[in-house]
Scaffold this motif. Structure first.
Motif, PDB file in Angstrom:
ATOM      1  N   PRO A  97      37.413  16.238  19.223  1.00 11.31           N
ATOM      2  CA  PRO A  97      36.485  17.152  18.980  1.00 11.31           C
ATOM      3  C   PRO A  97      37.352  18.134  17.936  1.00 11.31           C
ATOM      4  CG  PRO A  97      37.681  17.614  21.012  1.00 11.31           C
ATOM      5  CD  PRO A  97      37.724  16.023  20.675  1.00 11.31           C
ATOM      6  N   ALA A  98      38.683  17.817  17.690  1.00 13.53           N
ATOM      7  CA  ALA A  98      39.178  18.726  16.475  1.00 13.53           C
ATOM      8  C   ALA A  98      39.349  18.088  15.177  1.00 13.53           C
ATOM      9  CB  ALA A  98      40.674  18.967  17.041  1.00 13.53           C
ATOM     10  N   ALA A  99      38.787  16.794  15.090  1.00 10.17           N
ATOM     11  CA  ALA A  99      38.792  15.947  13.904  1.00 10.17           C
ATOM     12  C   ALA A  99      37.384  15.848  13.444  1.00 10.17           C
ATOM     13  CB  ALA A  99      39.694  14.792  13.964  1.00 10.17           C
ATOM     14  N   ARG A 100      37.170  16.043  12.013  1.00  6.71           N
ATOM     15  CA  ARG A 100      36.000  16.113  11.537  1.00  6.71           C
ATOM     16  C   ARG A 100      35.780  14.751  10.454  1.00  6.71           C
ATOM     17  NH1 ARG A 100      32.710  20.431  11.710  1.00  6.71           N
ATOM     18  NH2 ARG A 100      33.550  22.359  12.161  1.00  6.71           N
ATOM     19  N   CYS A 101      34.660  14.203  10.302  1.00  5.08           N
ATOM     20  CA  CYS A 101      34.358  12.977   9.250  1.00  5.08           C
ATOM     21  C   CYS A 101      35.103  13.293   7.864  1.00  5.08           C
ATOM     22  CB  CYS A 101      32.985  12.644   9.199  1.00  5.08           C
ATOM     23  SG  CYS A 101      32.311  12.116  10.754  1.00  5.08           S
ATOM     24  N   GLU A 102      35.519  12.350   7.232  1.00  7.30           N
ATOM     25  CA  GLU A 102      36.118  12.624   5.844  1.00  7.30           C
ATOM     26  C   GLU A 102      35.173  13.207   4.854  1.00  7.30           C
ATOM     27  OE1 GLU A 102      38.401   9.395   4.635  1.00  7.30           O
ATOM     28  OE2 GLU A 102      39.772   9.429   6.098  1.00  7.30           O
ATOM     29  N   SER A 103      33.901  12.586   5.090  1.00 10.95           N
ATOM     30  CA  SER A 103      32.661  12.918   4.143  1.00 10.95           C
ATOM     31  C   SER A 103      31.516  12.971   4.865  1.00 10.95           C
ATOM     32  CB  SER A 103      32.654  12.151   2.988  1.00 10.95           C
ATOM     33  OG  SER A 103      32.547  10.479   3.409  1.00 10.95           O
ATOM     34  N   THR A 104      30.630  13.527   4.125  1.00 13.07           N
ATOM     35  CA  THR A 104      29.007  13.450   4.814  1.00 13.07           C
ATOM     36  C   THR A 104      28.111  12.790   3.486  1.00 13.07           C
ATOM     37  OG1 THR A 104      29.177  15.555   5.934  1.00 13.07           O
ATOM     38  CG2 THR A 104      27.159  14.813   4.707  1.00 13.07           C
ATOM     39  N   ASP A 105      27.383  11.917   4.319  1.00 13.58           N
ATOM     40  CA  ASP A 105      26.601  11.219   3.188  1.00 13.58           C
ATOM     41  C   ASP A 105      25.130  11.057   3.606  1.00 13.58           C
ATOM     42  OD1 ASP A 105      26.078   8.163   3.979  1.00 13.58           O
ATOM     43  OD2 ASP A 105      27.894   8.659   4.231  1.00 13.58           O
ATOM     44  N   MET A 136       9.729   8.127  -8.844  1.00 13.72           N
ATOM     45  CA  MET A 136      10.539   7.809  -7.647  1.00 13.72           C
ATOM     46  C   MET A 136      10.188   8.561  -6.316  1.00 13.72           C
ATOM     47  SD  MET A 136      14.665   8.878  -7.695  1.00 13.72           S
ATOM     48  CE  MET A 136      15.259   7.946  -9.086  1.00 13.72           C
ATOM     49  N   HIS A 137       9.871   7.634  -5.701  1.00 17.63           N
ATOM     50  CA  HIS A 137       9.467   7.987  -4.316  1.00 17.63           C
ATOM     51  C   HIS A 137      10.273   7.840  -3.193  1.00 17.63           C
ATOM     52  CE1 HIS A 137       4.729   9.206  -4.613  1.00 17.63           C
ATOM     53  NE2 HIS A 137       5.529   9.381  -5.879  1.00 17.63           N
ATOM     54  N   LEU A 138      10.744   8.708  -2.226  1.00 19.35           N
ATOM     55  CA  LEU A 138      11.407   8.706  -1.047  1.00 19.35           C
ATOM     56  C   LEU A 138      10.652   8.044   0.050  1.00 19.35           C
ATOM     57  CD1 LEU A 138      14.521   8.871   0.318  1.00 19.35           C
ATOM     58  CD2 LEU A 138      13.665  11.154   0.686  1.00 19.35           C
ATOM     59  N   LYS A 139      11.199   6.656   0.607  1.00 21.84           N
ATOM     60  CA  LYS A 139      10.386   6.020   1.566  1.00 21.84           C
ATOM     61  C   LYS A 139      10.872   6.381   2.969  1.00 21.84           C
ATOM     62  CE  LYS A 139       7.620   3.951   0.259  1.00 21.84           C
ATOM     63  NZ  LYS A 139       6.193   4.280  -0.109  1.00 21.84           N
ATOM     64  N   SER A 140      12.425   6.603   3.148  1.00 25.08           N
ATOM     65  CA  SER A 140      12.961   6.931   4.289  1.00 25.08           C
ATOM     66  C   SER A 140      14.330   7.210   3.949  1.00 25.08           C
ATOM     67  CB  SER A 140      13.161   5.575   5.315  1.00 25.08           C
ATOM     68  OG  SER A 140      13.773   4.312   4.724  1.00 25.08           O
ATOM     69  N   PHE A 141      15.038   8.064   5.020  1.00 23.81           N
ATOM     70  CA  PHE A 141      16.449   8.161   4.652  1.00 23.81           C
ATOM     71  C   PHE A 141      17.321   8.256   5.994  1.00 23.81           C
ATOM     72  CE2 PHE A 141      14.340  12.086   6.159  1.00 23.81           C
ATOM     73  CZ  PHE A 141      15.516  12.937   6.529  1.00 23.81           C
ATOM     74  N   SER A 142      18.748   8.142   5.505  1.00 23.95           N
ATOM     75  CA  SER A 142      19.403   7.892   6.827  1.00 23.95           C
ATOM     76  C   SER A 142      20.734   9.056   6.622  1.00 23.95           C
ATOM     77  CB  SER A 142      20.423   6.643   6.788  1.00 23.95           C
ATOM     78  OG  SER A 142      19.198   5.582   6.993  1.00 23.95           O
ATOM     79  N   VAL A 143      21.264   9.664   7.578  1.00 23.64           N
ATOM     80  CA  VAL A 143      22.252  10.438   7.556  1.00 23.64           C
ATOM     81  C   VAL A 143      23.536  10.192   8.262  1.00 23.64           C
ATOM     82  CG1 VAL A 143      22.730  13.128   8.098  1.00 23.64           C
ATOM     83  CG2 VAL A 143      20.471  12.193   7.850  1.00 23.64           C
ATOM     84  N   ASN A 144      24.968  10.452   7.623  1.00 20.80           N
ATOM     85  CA  ASN A 144      25.953  10.176   8.255  1.00 20.80           C
ATOM     86  C   ASN A 144      26.984  11.449   8.180  1.00 20.80           C
ATOM     87  OD1 ASN A 144      25.708   6.993   8.863  1.00 20.80           O
ATOM     88  ND2 ASN A 144      25.263   7.079   6.670  1.00 20.80           N
ATOM     89  N   GLY A 145      27.367  11.786   9.412  1.00 22.35           N
ATOM     90  CA  GLY A 145      28.613  12.680   9.429  1.00 22.35           C
ATOM     91  C   GLY A 145      28.045  14.338   8.680  1.00 22.35           C
ATOM     92  N   PHE A 146      26.907  14.632   9.379  1.00 16.98           N
ATOM     93  CA  PHE A 146      26.117  16.083   8.821  1.00 16.98           C
ATOM     94  C   PHE A 146      25.905  16.633  10.414  1.00 16.98           C
ATOM     95  CE2 PHE A 146      22.769  18.868   7.970  1.00 16.98           C
ATOM     96  CZ  PHE A 146      23.658  19.688   7.006  1.00 16.98           C
TER      97      PHE A 146
END
Length: 606
Positions: A64-72, A1-11
């Motif tokens: 600015p006081a509210a964070r994302c519900e999740s990180t993925d 299993m080889h990782l080719k690329s990745f994306s980040v949301n909410g980190f």
């Protein structure tokens, strides 16, 4: 299993970052606090080596006081034949790891079977699979687990209700790439030792020869790690000849993993000391030696993992290893920085190994394909990604990239310069810098303008087009005699540059009826400069130069100066450079050039 690329949301600052490549190597560049370290830790989170805390979830834009519900963090993976069969997944699959307030988990994007029982076949025992085959009235090749899996997977693929994120198959995470991180900023050699030996530790505990001997396994792994450590110590002694003794004592526990490996050294004078109590210089040099040694370790590890299955069946391919360097050039002098560059190239060439480097080093940035450079910058508290060489069609992009490389356009210049001036060749490269300095009172470099001679007018056009397509501020400056070619007609230029053509293209001399840069300067000025720089027996007169305007002015003047003066210019670039250096007043710079220089300087300052 080889990782080719990745994306980040909410980190952290990475609210939404897409398609970061995993190449050989990938260079992550950008200013401090731009998100480089966050990007590396997001990669670590995807691969299971980092736990994202609640306070690391990104703030929502405008709140600015509210964070994302999740990180993925989502990765695009290429699966080998064994993995496709074992996990019933396609050759290319999207896998993500999600962190919420309660937990974290992995998911796969795949077809959703209409029968909920078929969503994760890897959870079932052989008897359960046989029962499902009977209940669905399917025909498997045999009652073997593999044949039942194949029959159920085929049925699930043909009875779906769209695609969605589903729980990742059982044991899929055991095939995720290994992460081997090195932090150049800390310069802690003990941490580098631990990082280097961790991968070997993980390999040894999976060795079939050790299974079933739980009471003896810790001692045996320690012995093996001491053997690995001896090779490391020998390498350090070779690289650092002033050190006479090096020893590493691994400390492991299966309940706590690979805990530490204390490195002790002794010099030609004095006893053995803990490296933490030695000087920073020693730590930095030894850390570099450890990173070098890791290359041999990775090669040997891949070779050992590539052994075929003893029954001749398809076997898992070696695990991908992603070596991550966080500012490896920090604390190192220039000579050692060059060693780091060579090391990164060496490790990138190892099969099943990829390298990701976060750095400020222009040398490292310039050492890779521009498409593998990820530039991060912070805008309103959010990290945005700038990648060059990926927006256009792949074949065109490679072609344009080669053009940029052929004229020496460095990756760091593409990322950091504010304005570009594309000209035909060496004559303009010699003449324009002193003309700009005289006109504007500052050098091109001080104004933030990169000047590039492209060999000819076509090369200049291609480079300007390349930069324009990638949203770079650029000016194309070519002689009016270029109009003879169709590509320099207004219609063709408007097709390439659109409505911005009038702000990008300067046809030098055209407003005044001149064909080339040399014609711009009046005959009396040419005579004055010639008498100062290229004297002859009788003084030069304006008529000498006026007589050459009927033909190719630049060529005929050059020939005349060379033939009639013993100190005549070596060529056209030297002739124009001499003329430009002889000017004393900004008013002697042609008005068209003065106007263009002023506009470029204004745009470069924005």
């Amino acid at each position: 299993m080889h990782l080719k690329s990745f994306s980040v949301n909410g980190f952290r600052s990475l609210l939404q970052v897409k398609d970061i490549p995993i190449s050989s190597p990938t260079i992550v560049a950008g200013h401090n606090d731009g998100g480089k370290s966050a990007l590396l830790e997001a990669l670590s989170f995807l691969l299971g080596d980092y736990a994202a805390a609640e306070e690391e979830r990104s703030y929502m834009p405008g709140t600015p006081a509210a964070r994302c519900e999740s990180t993925d963090v989502e990765g695009l993976f290429a699966l080998g034949e064994w993995e496709q069969s074992a996990f019933q997944l396609p050759a290319t699959v999207r896998i993500r790891r999600v962190a919420t307030e309660e937990s974290s988990y992995w998911e796969c994007w795949k077809s959703v079977p209409t029968d909920d029982r078929l969503r994760d076949l890897t959870q079932y025992k052989a008897s359960d699979l046989q029962q499902l085959v009977r209940e669905l009235d399917l025909k498997a090749a045999s009652t073997r687990k593999a044949d039942c899996l194949a029959a159920l997977a085929e049925y699930a693929q043909s009875h779906t209700s769209g695609e969605d994120w589903l729980p990742a198959p059982k044991d899929l995470t055991t095939r995720l790439p290994r992460l081997l991180p090195f932090d150049g900023r800390a310069a802690k050699a003990n941490d580098a030792v631990k990082a280097a030996l961790t991968a070997r530790f993980q390999t040894h505990v999976k060795d079939p020869d050790l299974r079933g001997r739980l009471t003896q396994i810790e001692d045996e792994v320690k012995i093996r790690l001491r053997t690995d450590s001896k090779s490391l110590c020998d390498h350090i002694r070779h690289r650092c000849p002033d050190i006479t003794e090096v020893s590493v004592e691994p400390d492991i526990s299966f309940s706590h993993g690979f805990r530490s490996a204390e490195l002790r050294i002794a010099r030609s004078s004095g006893g053995a000391v803990d490296l933490a109590r030695s000087g920073d210089g020693s730590g930095r040099r030894i850390s570099l030696a450890i990173w070098e040694w890791t290359s041999d370790l990775l090669s040997e590890q891949n070779a050992s993992e590539a052994d075929p299955d003893e029954h001749g069946e398809v076997a898992p391919s070696p695990l991908q290893t992603i070596v991550v360097y966080d500012e490896p050039d920090t604390h190192l002098d220039y000579a050692h920085q060059r060693k780091v560059m060579d090391l990164i190239r060496e490790q990138s060439a190892i099969p099943h190994v990829n390298v990701v480097v976060a750095t400020h080093s222009m040398n490292l940035i310039d050492g890779v394909d521009i498409a593998d450079v990820v530039h991060l910058k912070l805008e309103d508290g959010v990290t945005v990604v700038e990648r060059l060489g990926t927006e256009s069609h792949e074949a065109i992009d490679r072609f344009l990239g080669k053009i940029a490389a052929s004229v020496g356009l460095r990756n760091s210049v593409l990322l950091h310069e504010r304005y570009f001036l594309a000209v035909e060749g060496e004559t303009e490269q010699q003449a324009i810098p002193p003309l700009f300095l005289l006109s504007e009172g500052v050098s091109l470099q001080a104004a933030g303008i990169a000047l590039w001679g492209c060999g000819n007018n076509e090369g200049a056009l291609h480079l300007a087009g390349y930069l324009f397509e990638h949203d770079r501020h650029v000016r194309l400056m070519i002689d009016a005699d270029s109009r003879r070619k169709r590509m320099f007609q207004d219609k063709a230029l408007e097709l390439r540059f659109g409505p911005r053509k009038k702000d990008i293209v300067d046809i030098v001399g055209e407003p005044d009826g001149y064909k080339e840069l040399e014609e711009f300067f009046p005959d009396d000025l040419w005579a004055q400069v010639a008498n100062e720089r290229w004297p002859r027996g009788t003084p030069w007169a304006p008529e000498d130069f006026a007589s050459k305007r009927a033909g190719k002015f630049s060529y005929d003047v050059q020939q005349m100066l060379q033939e009639q003066s013993e100190s005549g210019p070596a060529g056209k670039p030297a002739m124009m450079h001499g003329l430009a250096l002889s000017l004393c007043s900004p008013k002697q710079v042609p008005e068209q050039l003065r106007k263009a220089f002023k506009e470029m300087r204004t745009l470069a300052a924005k």
